[in-house]
Design a protein around this motif. Structure first.
Motif, PDB file in Angstrom:
ATOM      1  N   GLY A 260      29.764  43.373  44.935  1.00  0.00           N
ATOM      2  CA  GLY A 260      28.773  43.452  43.853  1.00  0.00           C
ATOM      3  C   GLY A 260      29.433  43.757  42.518  1.00  0.00           C
ATOM      4  O   GLY A 260      29.104  43.166  41.483  1.00  0.00           O
ATOM      5  N   ILE A 261      30.392  44.689  42.538  1.00  0.00           N
ATOM      6  CA  ILE A 261      31.067  45.090  41.296  1.00  0.00           C
ATOM      7  C   ILE A 261      31.915  43.940  40.752  1.00  0.00           C
ATOM      8  O   ILE A 261      31.847  43.598  39.570  1.00  0.00           O
TER       9      ILE A 261
ATOM     10  N   GLN B 209      30.015  41.141  39.132  1.00  0.00           N
ATOM     11  CA  GLN B 209      29.631  41.389  37.733  1.00  0.00           C
ATOM     12  C   GLN B 209      30.827  41.231  36.794  1.00  0.00           C
ATOM     13  O   GLN B 209      30.675  40.827  35.644  1.00  0.00           O
ATOM     14  N   GLU B 210      32.016  41.529  37.289  1.00  0.00           N
ATOM     15  CA  GLU B 210      33.210  41.312  36.470  1.00  0.00           C
ATOM     16  C   GLU B 210      33.398  39.806  36.224  1.00  0.00           C
ATOM     17  O   GLU B 210      33.679  39.375  35.102  1.00  0.00           O
TER      18      GLU B 210
ATOM     19  N   ARG C  95      31.038  37.489  36.380  1.00  0.00           N
ATOM     20  CA  ARG C  95      29.933  37.090  35.498  1.00  0.00           C
ATOM     21  C   ARG C  95      30.250  37.364  34.033  1.00  0.00           C
ATOM     22  O   ARG C  95      29.968  36.562  33.152  1.00  0.00           O
ATOM     23  N   MET C  96      30.820  38.535  33.801  1.00  0.00           N
ATOM     24  CA  MET C  96      31.166  38.934  32.441  1.00  0.00           C
ATOM     25  C   MET C  96      32.138  37.916  31.834  1.00  0.00           C
ATOM     26  O   MET C  96      31.981  37.497  30.696  1.00  0.00           O
ATOM     27  N   TYR C  97      33.114  37.498  32.629  1.00  0.00           N
ATOM     28  CA  TYR C  97      34.084  36.517  32.127  1.00  0.00           C
ATOM     29  C   TYR C  97      33.454  35.141  31.947  1.00  0.00           C
ATOM     30  O   TYR C  97      33.835  34.395  31.049  1.00  0.00           O
TER      31      TYR C  97
END
Lengths: 430, 428
Positions: free
Chosen positions: B137-138, B141-142, B144-146
């Protein structure tokens, strides 16, 4: 190795700060012009350094400047505007390699004289700046202002601040606004320039292995610009009561949602409780030991980053995180719960202890960075408080748990901002 | 122990090789308040296919596994490593790039406890099905951020355009799909293959006691049995010299188009002195061609085709390399044309020796300035050391470069067939 600071006032009223240390291989010059932040002049303050750094009487075009900088061993020069609370600071920075590594003893003199040329001998024709430079830099500034959307995390923080501080000077973006650009021309920009040089409070910082009195003499001889009446920068209004938090959802074509919370700390930087506020922010969201990191990221796996940081001069705190859009409510609830725990004093002695240690380390680390050291002493100059890094660390470590809980009562949520996408449904009101 | 010294710049590094194969670098920085240590393995996101020294058949693992492993090493039975660093007041972190995974901390007191903790946690993996699942999950999101980050996308899209097969074209963190299938067994396999001390190095710097540092490091390994492994061999696919595609575009929420022009390096397969020389020669050349003091940069800037975001850089690894240049522009293709024109002009006319001397002074200054930052120098030194480069040689190698070296590199590297452009356009 010791770091010693020496404060001087030059003949024309400019404050010179010499930070003397032998640990770096470089010497750093910074000249700061302070201006009040407001939407009428923000764009002028942003444009001015961009035009000034393009050329001056000694170096008539940018290529001459660049070749000069390379010649003096890749000196690093920049001019830009900073926002610190409700003041904009036009800063000129030159970093050079210490002469002892290059064999060129004249490096310091060359550097000082170059900075003086840029600041006091701009390229002008008939009471106006160079037309090409002004037009090119207006376009570049427009791109820069519009480019805020490129970095979504930064955009979400900025928008949160704008919504929270509507009607206050602090809502003004550091680079001003594109609306103001068409009204700026070579003549009114030059008019404005003269006012900046004559009336701004000025701080000069020189950091490195230098002899303080000798460098003071050099600075006084060279930075001898005629000055007029200096305009004081008004103090920020820090205290604000919030009746009901504002909630703003904005949509853009993004994959990840960005959640930003804006809070009022009601604590000014010269408040004796400010070190306690630093501790509060560290416990809440100042690193891997913090409540936000542990609960939003480690326990709930909702985010890669979740932090809280202070906007020191305006007494604000911003919480920020990047999350899956559908997890908006879930993430917000966890954040609000952490804020509530802080208020109710649900803070372990371990959390307090780890935060004290984390702040101690990051404050100590300032001493290894010329940029951070300069910024620390600039901050002291702004707040007119002359505490050393060690004194600040001491006050943080002397803080008791009940003082943290007490300061938590002052902190109020003002604005919830969420950057979502068009697919997001049903979050208009929570 | 070997002493690596450059007295002209007042820097000294002590190098030790332990019996288990670990290389230890100690760089005393008197007067510094912080201490910094970085413990790294010569293993990064590019290493997805290899012979592990045990099996005959090559192993293939999902993209992003090196980065996933980096996240997971911060977990231990009943707790998190972050917590233990927090108790010592130190700031711990880690990063993964194409070729290296590094674990680091910065402290201002309790340095030897921190150092011990760093070695201890990296040498002691703890993966469970449950903690591997939780991390997905973490990391999602990393990723996704990129995906929303245009500066990141324009870079990786360029690599995708330059490279047809080489794993450098893959995102370091992998994709949402590739990380979904990662298991604790795969993590252990990669760990055992690449986290042996003989594939690792540690760099320690600050105002520290050298004897105590080396004692601490040795003691940390004393109770650990680390038998020599079989030979590990990384397998990289064949990569043609030409680019995979000359143009790649993507639309994102940006204000101004962003672009990178890349030149794929065809002169590869070297390490050590040859590699650092190539790196420096290419850096000098980029400055002469398109640095801020060049005619080409200034004319592009004055014509409003580039702005202050424009940058250029060369990446030189053992088995791949590329130059890139770019920033924001309303007309990226026009910038590319103008740069190609300038390159062809210089190929005809040759380069100017005065420009070379000036740019050399600039690069020497940049290098000296970089020595102020102890964390930066530690990371850079260790990354170079994995390529058999001693970074303190930099000033000497720079000084020795001749105009003919730069001109030869110009003809060889900056060729149209090695060139691709990546553009991010504003979404309508």
């Amino acid at each position: 190795m010791d770091i010693s600071t020496y404060d001087y006032r030059l003949d024309n009223g400019i404050d010179l700060h010499v930070i003397s240390t032998r640990k770096f291989k470089t010497i750093h010059f910074n000249i700061f012009f302070h201006r009040a932040l407001n939407k009428d002049t923000a764009t002028l303050n942003a444009l001015l350094p961009r035009v000034m750094k393009r050329g001056c009487q000694g170096f008539r075009d940018t290529i001459q400047i660049e070749r000069f900088l390379e010649d003096i061993y890749g000196a690093d020069f920049d001019a830009d505007v900073l926002k610190k609370g409700e003041r904009q600071i036009i800063g000129f920075r030159l970093d050079i390699v210490h002469p002892k590594y290059t064999g060129d003893d004249a490096l310091i003199d060359k550097g000082l004289s170059f900075l003086n040329d840029i600041i006091s001998k701009p390229l002008t024709i008939d009471e106006g700046f160079n037309q090409d430079y002004v037009e090119q830099e207006k376009q570049n500034l427009k791109d820069l202002i519009e480019g805020l959307i490129n970095d979504k995390a930064q955009y979400a923080v900025e928008r949160c601040i704008q919504e929270m501080c509507k009607g206050e000077p602090f809502a003004t973006y550091v680079y001003g606004s594109t609306d103001a650009l068409p009204g700026i021309n070579v003549n009114n920009l030059y008019e404005y320039y003269k006012d900046v040089v004559a009336s701004s409070p000025v701080d000069i910082f020189i950091l490195g292995d230098v002899e303080p009195d000798a460098i003071r003499d050099k600075a006084e001889a060279i930075f001898n610009w005629p000055r007029g009446t200096v305009k004081r920068i008004p103090k920020e209004i820090i205290k604000k009561t919030v009746t009901e938090p504002k909630e703003v959802v904005e949509r853009m074509d993004v994959l990840q949602g960005k959640l930003s919370l804006g809070l009022r700390t009601n604590t000014a930087p010269d408040d004796t409780a400010y070190p306690i506020l630093m501790l509060y922010a560290s416990i809440l969201g100042g690193g891997p030991h913090s409540k936000l990191f542990l609960n939003v990221r480690e326990k709930a796996s909702l985010a890669y980053y979740a932090y809280a940081r202070l906007e020191k001069y305006k007494g604000l705190m911003i919480i920020s995180s990047g999350i899956e859009i559908e997890n908006y409510k879930k993430a917000l609830d966890i954040m609000l719960e952490q804020l509530d725990e802080m208020k109710r004093g649900i803070i372990s002695s371990q959390e307090l202890d780890f935060s004290k240690k984390a702040l101690t380390t990051s404050l100590h680390s300032i001493m290894d960075s010329p940029q951070q050291l300069t910024d620390y002493y600039l901050s002291n100059a702004i707040v007119k408080k002359h505490s050393t890094i060690d004194q600040l660390i001491e006050s943080i470590n002397a803080t008791q748990m009940d003082q943290v809980i007490e300061i938590a009562q002052r902190i109020n949520l003002d604005t919830i901002y969420f950057l979502a996408n068009k697919a997001m449904k049903g979050v208009e009101k929570i | 122990m070997t002493v690596i010294e450059n007295s002209a710049i007042e820097e000294i590094i002590y190098k030790y090789k332990l019996d288990n194969g670990l290389t230890v670098y100690i760089m005393p920085k008197p007067g510094y308040t912080r201490q910094f240590a970085i413990y790294a393995t010569n293993y990064g996101s590019n290493d997805i296919k290899f012979l592990d020294g045990k099996h005959r058949e090559p192993v293939e693992v999902p993209c992003g596994i090196a980065h996933f492993l980096e996240h997971k090493l911060f977990e231990e039975q009943g707790g998190s490593i972050f917590e233990r660093f927090s108790a010592l007041g130190a700031q711990a972190n880690a990063f993964t790039n194409f070729n290296m995974t590094a674990y680091l901390f910065s402290s201002t007191h309790k340095f030897y406890d921190c150092l011990n903790l760093l070695l201890d946690f990296v040498n002691r993996p703890y993966f469970t099905d449950e903690n591997v699942e939780k991390e997905k999950g973490i990391i999602a999101q990393e990723i996704r951020m990129y995906e929303d980050n245009p500066a990141w996308r324009v870079y990786f899209n360029l690599l995708g355009a330059l490279y047809k097969n080489h794993p450098v074209k893959n995102d370091i963190a992998g994709t949402l799909e590739s990380i979904t299938g990662i298991t604790k067994e795969q993590l252990y396999l990669c760990y055992e293959t690449f986290y042996h001390p003989d594939n690792m190095a540690i760099f320690i710097t600050g105002d520290i006691d050298r004897e105590q540092v080396i004692k601490t490091v040795k003691r940390s390994f004393a109770d650990k049995d680390m038998p020599r492994r079989g030979d590990v061999k990384r397998i990289y696919p064949d990569e043609p010299a030409d680019v995979a595609q000359p143009l790649v575009k993507q639309q994102l929420a940006v204000a101004t188009p962003m672009f990178y022009i890349g030149f794929k390096d065809s002169d590869i397969g070297m390490s050590g002195n040859k590699l650092i020389k190539k790196d420096i020669v290419t850096g000098l050349l980029l400055n002469m061609l398109i640095g801020k003091s060049s005619d080409t940069y200034q004319s592009l800037y004055e014509d409003g085709l580039i702005n202050a975001t424009f940058e250029k850089d060369y990446t030189g690894e053992i088995n791949y390399g590329f130059s890139l240049m770019g920033g924001e522009s309303q007309q990226p293709l026009k910038v590319q044309d103008r740069i190609m024109e300038a390159i062809n002009k210089y190929k005809q006319s040759g380069l100017n020796i005065n420009d070379l001397d000036r740019v050399k002074r600039k690069m020497l200054g940049d290098f000296l300035m970089s020595l102020n930052r102890i964390d930066g120098i530690a990371s850079a030194y260790i990354a170079a050391a994995f390529k058999d480069i001693n970074l303190l040689d930099y000033p000497k190698v720079l000084d020795d470069v001749k105009i003919s070296d730069v001109e030869e590199r110009l003809r060889q590297h900056f060729d149209e067939k090695y060139c691709a452009i990546s553009i991010i356009e504003p979404k309508k």
